[in-house]
Design an enzyme around this catalytic site. Sequence first.
Site, PDB file in Angstrom:
ATOM      1  N   GLY A  15      44.826 -36.437 -25.883  1.00 29.28           N
ATOM      2  CA  GLY A  15      43.753 -35.787 -26.626  1.00 29.28           C
ATOM      3  C   GLY A  15      42.618 -36.679 -27.059  1.00 29.28           C
ATOM      4  O   GLY A  15      41.658 -36.195 -27.661  1.00 29.28           O
TER       5      GLY A  15
ATOM      6  N   ARG B 202      34.405 -26.090 -15.987  1.00 26.05           N
ATOM      7  CA  ARG B 202      34.362 -26.355 -17.433  1.00 26.05           C
ATOM      8  C   ARG B 202      33.145 -25.736 -18.136  1.00 26.05           C
ATOM      9  O   ARG B 202      33.305 -25.155 -19.208  1.00 26.05           O
ATOM     10  CB  ARG B 202      34.445 -27.859 -17.715  1.00 26.05           C
ATOM     11  CG  ARG B 202      35.709 -28.526 -17.140  1.00 26.05           C
ATOM     12  CD  ARG B 202      35.913 -29.952 -17.623  1.00 26.05           C
ATOM     13  NE  ARG B 202      36.283 -29.980 -19.015  1.00 26.05           N
ATOM     14  CZ  ARG B 202      35.493 -30.281 -19.993  1.00 26.05           C
ATOM     15  NH1 ARG B 202      34.248 -30.649 -19.755  1.00 26.05           N
ATOM     16  NH2 ARG B 202      35.913 -30.251 -21.237  1.00 26.05           N
TER      17      ARG B 202
ATOM     18  N   CYS C 273      29.080 -15.732  -6.641  1.00 23.92           N
ATOM     19  CA  CYS C 273      28.531 -14.435  -7.062  1.00 23.92           C
ATOM     20  C   CYS C 273      29.050 -14.019  -8.428  1.00 23.92           C
ATOM     21  O   CYS C 273      29.831 -13.077  -8.559  1.00 23.92           O
ATOM     22  CB  CYS C 273      28.858 -13.387  -6.013  1.00 23.92           C
ATOM     23  SG  CYS C 273      28.100 -13.809  -4.460  1.00 23.92           S
ATOM     24  N   GLU C 274      28.663 -14.749  -9.436  1.00 25.62           N
ATOM     25  CA  GLU C 274      29.001 -14.461 -10.832  1.00 25.62           C
ATOM     26  C   GLU C 274      27.850 -14.989 -11.673  1.00 25.62           C
ATOM     27  O   GLU C 274      27.397 -16.118 -11.447  1.00 25.62           O
ATOM     28  CB  GLU C 274      30.247 -15.248 -11.281  1.00 25.62           C
ATOM     29  CG  GLU C 274      31.494 -14.985 -10.517  1.00 25.62           C
ATOM     30  CD  GLU C 274      32.436 -14.016 -11.230  1.00 25.62           C
ATOM     31  OE1 GLU C 274      32.147 -13.595 -12.365  1.00 25.62           O
ATOM     32  OE2 GLU C 274      33.452 -13.690 -10.612  1.00 25.62           O
TER      33      GLU C 274
ATOM     34  N   TYR D 295      34.465 -23.124 -20.842  1.00 28.85           N
ATOM     35  CA  TYR D 295      34.452 -23.587 -22.234  1.00 28.85           C
ATOM     36  C   TYR D 295      33.048 -23.761 -22.793  1.00 28.85           C
ATOM     37  O   TYR D 295      32.897 -24.205 -23.921  1.00 28.85           O
ATOM     38  CB  TYR D 295      35.127 -24.963 -22.361  1.00 28.85           C
ATOM     39  CG  TYR D 295      36.449 -25.137 -21.664  1.00 28.85           C
ATOM     40  CD1 TYR D 295      37.567 -24.415 -22.055  1.00 28.85           C
ATOM     41  CD2 TYR D 295      36.579 -26.051 -20.633  1.00 28.85           C
ATOM     42  CE1 TYR D 295      38.785 -24.604 -21.424  1.00 28.85           C
ATOM     43  CE2 TYR D 295      37.794 -26.253 -20.010  1.00 28.85           C
ATOM     44  CZ  TYR D 295      38.898 -25.521 -20.406  1.00 28.85           C
ATOM     45  OH  TYR D 295      40.095 -25.719 -19.779  1.00 28.85           O
TER      46      TYR D 295
ATOM     47  N   GLU E 258      50.302 -39.816 -23.971  1.00 30.06           N
ATOM     48  CA  GLU E 258      50.088 -38.985 -22.778  1.00 30.06           C
ATOM     49  C   GLU E 258      48.589 -38.766 -22.597  1.00 30.06           C
ATOM     50  O   GLU E 258      48.073 -37.696 -22.910  1.00 30.06           O
ATOM     51  CB  GLU E 258      50.744 -37.614 -22.965  1.00 30.06           C
ATOM     52  CG  GLU E 258      52.229 -37.652 -23.154  1.00 30.06           C
ATOM     53  CD  GLU E 258      52.796 -36.266 -23.441  1.00 30.06           C
ATOM     54  OE1 GLU E 258      53.980 -36.079 -23.169  1.00 30.06           O
ATOM     55  OE2 GLU E 258      52.060 -35.386 -23.925  1.00 30.06           O
TER      56      GLU E 258
ATOM     57  N   TYR F 158      39.851 -32.840 -15.439  1.00 28.03           N
ATOM     58  CA  TYR F 158      39.850 -31.369 -15.483  1.00 28.03           C
ATOM     59  C   TYR F 158      38.675 -30.798 -14.691  1.00 28.03           C
ATOM     60  O   TYR F 158      38.061 -29.820 -15.101  1.00 28.03           O
ATOM     61  CB  TYR F 158      39.830 -30.877 -16.943  1.00 28.03           C
ATOM     62  CG  TYR F 158      40.952 -31.460 -17.758  1.00 28.03           C
ATOM     63  CD1 TYR F 158      42.261 -31.083 -17.507  1.00 28.03           C
ATOM     64  CD2 TYR F 158      40.709 -32.420 -18.735  1.00 28.03           C
ATOM     65  CE1 TYR F 158      43.317 -31.649 -18.222  1.00 28.03           C
ATOM     66  CE2 TYR F 158      41.759 -32.986 -19.459  1.00 28.03           C
ATOM     67  CZ  TYR F 158      43.052 -32.596 -19.193  1.00 28.03           C
ATOM     68  OH  TYR F 158      44.090 -33.152 -19.886  1.00 28.03           O
TER      69      TYR F 158
HETATM   70  N1  LLP Z   1      49.964 -33.920 -23.184  1.00 27.95           N
HETATM   71  C1  LLP Z   1      50.049 -32.574 -23.178  1.00 27.95           C
HETATM   72  C2  LLP Z   1      51.308 -31.942 -23.566  1.00 27.95           C
HETATM   73  C3  LLP Z   1      48.938 -31.814 -22.801  1.00 27.95           C
HETATM   74  O1  LLP Z   1      49.026 -30.492 -22.802  1.00 27.95           O
HETATM   75  C4  LLP Z   1      47.729 -32.454 -22.434  1.00 27.95           C
HETATM   76  C5  LLP Z   1      46.556 -31.684 -22.034  1.00 27.95           C
HETATM   77  C6  LLP Z   1      47.701 -33.864 -22.434  1.00 27.95           C
HETATM   78  C7  LLP Z   1      48.839 -34.562 -22.821  1.00 27.95           C
HETATM   79  C8  LLP Z   1      46.487 -34.655 -22.031  1.00 27.95           C
HETATM   80  O2  LLP Z   1      45.407 -34.457 -22.874  1.00 27.95           O
HETATM   81  P1  LLP Z   1      44.071 -35.360 -22.733  1.00 27.95           P
HETATM   82  O3  LLP Z   1      44.421 -36.792 -23.088  1.00 27.95           O
HETATM   83  O4  LLP Z   1      43.593 -35.248 -21.344  1.00 27.95           O
HETATM   84  O5  LLP Z   1      43.143 -34.754 -23.689  1.00 27.95           O
HETATM   85  N2  LLP Z   1      41.138 -28.148 -19.217  1.00 27.95           N
HETATM   86  C9  LLP Z   1      40.733 -28.598 -20.524  1.00 27.95           C
HETATM   87  C10 LLP Z   1      41.726 -29.557 -21.134  1.00 27.95           C
HETATM   88  C11 LLP Z   1      43.141 -29.012 -21.198  1.00 27.95           C
HETATM   89  C12 LLP Z   1      44.124 -29.979 -21.775  1.00 27.95           C
HETATM   90  C13 LLP Z   1      45.511 -29.514 -21.543  1.00 27.95           C
HETATM   91  N3  LLP Z   1      46.528 -30.396 -22.031  1.00 27.95           N
HETATM   92  C14 LLP Z   1      39.345 -29.197 -20.408  1.00 27.95           C
HETATM   93  O6  LLP Z   1      38.759 -29.176 -19.323  1.00 27.95           O
HETATM   94  O7  LLP Z   1      38.783 -29.659 -21.381  1.00 27.95           O
END
Ligand code: LLP
Length: 436
Positions: A239, A312, A342-343, A316, A273, A371
Site C-alpha cells: 500500500g 485506471r 466504443c465507450e 478510478y 507485500e 496495475y
Molecule cells: N497485499 C494485498 C493483500 C493486496 O491486496 C495488495 C493490493 C497488495 C499487497 C499490494 O498493494 P500495493 O503495494 O501495490 O499498493 N488496481 C488498483 C490497486 C489494487 C490493489 C489491490 N491489492 C489500482 O490500480 O490502483
Amino acid sequence: MHEFKFLDGELHCEDVPLRRIAEEVGTPVYIYSRRTLRDHYRKLDEAFSGLPHLICYSVKANSNLAVLSTLAAEGAGADIVSGGELFRALRVGMAADKVVYAGIGKTAEEIEYALRSRILMFNVESETELYVIDRVAGELGVKARIALRVNPDVDAGAHPYIATGLREAKFGIDIEEALSVYGHAALLPNVEVVGVHQHIGSQITSVEPFRESIAIVGELVKRLQANGTAIRFINIGGGFGIPYRQEEVPYPRDYAQALKPVLGESGCTVILEIGRMIVGNAGILATRVLYRKHTGEKGFLVVDAAMNDLIRPSLYGSYHEIVPAVKAEREEEIVDVVGPVCESGDFLARDRALSRAEPGELLAVMSAGAYSFAMSSNYNSRRRAAEVMVDGGSFVVVREREDYEDLVRGERVWVEPAGEDAASVLQPDITGGGTA
Ligand code: LLP
C-alpha cells in the site's frame, strides 16, 4: 527516483530514446526500466535493514516474467492471490519458501497446489477457509503454515475501490474476532499458526494509517504471544503510495522509521507485500496520436492506447501524467486524451493541458508500471500491447504484442450437427426419456 528523463529534448528510458522503441516495436507499448525496479527494491530493503524482514513483491501489480525474475534475482519473494500467480512466481524460479498467499476465495485446488509447492504461508481471510486448508493439508499429510489476515478497521484514505482496512470491506477477519479464530486455529491438527497479516489499502500517501494499524496489530501479537501462540511473522501488507503528479509522498525510510519501534519489539520477522512502490514509476505506456478531433466545445486527441490497455483513469478516475516523447515548442491546449474503444468512459485523461500534438506523434503515459498492463483486457477485440524491458542502453521485448490468432485461441466456431440424429445425441432429452 526513476529513469525516465529528457535528454536533448527526447524522453529516454535509461539510455534508450522512447522513439526508438516505438519505431521498432510499434505502439501502444509498455516500457519498463530494469534499473528503476532494482533501485526501488533496494531502497525498500535498505529502509527495513536492522529488522529481520522479507519483501514479498505483490505479483498482481505487474506479473510480467521479466519483472518477476529481476526481483527474484534481488532476493524478493512473492505475494500471490491465485494459482496463476503462483505458477508465474515458480516459473521464474522464485523460492517457494518466500511465497505468501492471500485472497478471500482460494479454491481447494489452489490450496493443494500451494501446499505441494511448499509455500511459506497462507494469509487466511475467514474461519471457513481455515477449515478447508486444514482438510487439504490433512489429505496431503502436511502441515499448512498460516497467518490470519486481520482487519484493524483503520481508514487509509485510499480510493474506496482500493481501501481494504475498514470493517465493511470484504477482506480479513474483524480484529475483535481474531483472538477467538486464533484459538480455533490452534486446535486444528494440520495447521501451524505462524503469523499475523494486515493489508489496509493501496496508494496510501501517509504513514499515519500504518502507524495506527500496526499499533493495533502489535497489541494483538502481544496477547497471542502471552497465550503461548508462537507468532513469528508480522505481515504489514502493501500500500505504500507513489507520486503520480510529483506530489510529496513518504519514502520507504519514513515508513520504516515510524513502524520499527512496534515491529522491533515484537521479535518477529516482518513481511512487506509491496507492489506499486516497486514497479509503478518503473513503467510508462507509449502511445501515438491517431487523430485530432473537435465536438462542440471539446477538443480530443484520439490515441492508439485505450481503456483496455490502461483502465485506471476510467475505473478510478486516476491521474496519469501525459508528456510528449519529443519536446517541441508549441502552444498548450486543453484536451481529452481518448482511445478507440466504443465507450464514452474510454479516456486516459480529461480536460488536460497538453502542448499541441499532431497525428503520428508519440506520447508517454507516465507511472504505468503498476496495475496497468496487469489489468488490461481484449475488450473490443483489441490485441494486448507489447511489453519492453530496458536495461542501460539496450531493450528486450518481454511480451510480444498479441496477434489476431491470439485473440481467438481456445475458441470454437459453432458447427451445426449434420442430421437429426446427431442433434439428438448432443441434446439429451432432459424430461427423463433419455435421448429421443
Ligand atoms: N497485499 C494485498 C493483500 C493486496 O491486496 C495488495 C493490493 C497488495 C499487497 C499490494 O498493494 P500495493 O503495494 O501495490 O499498493 N488496481 C488498483 C490497486 C489494487 C490493489 C489491490 N491489492 C489500482 O490500480 O490502483
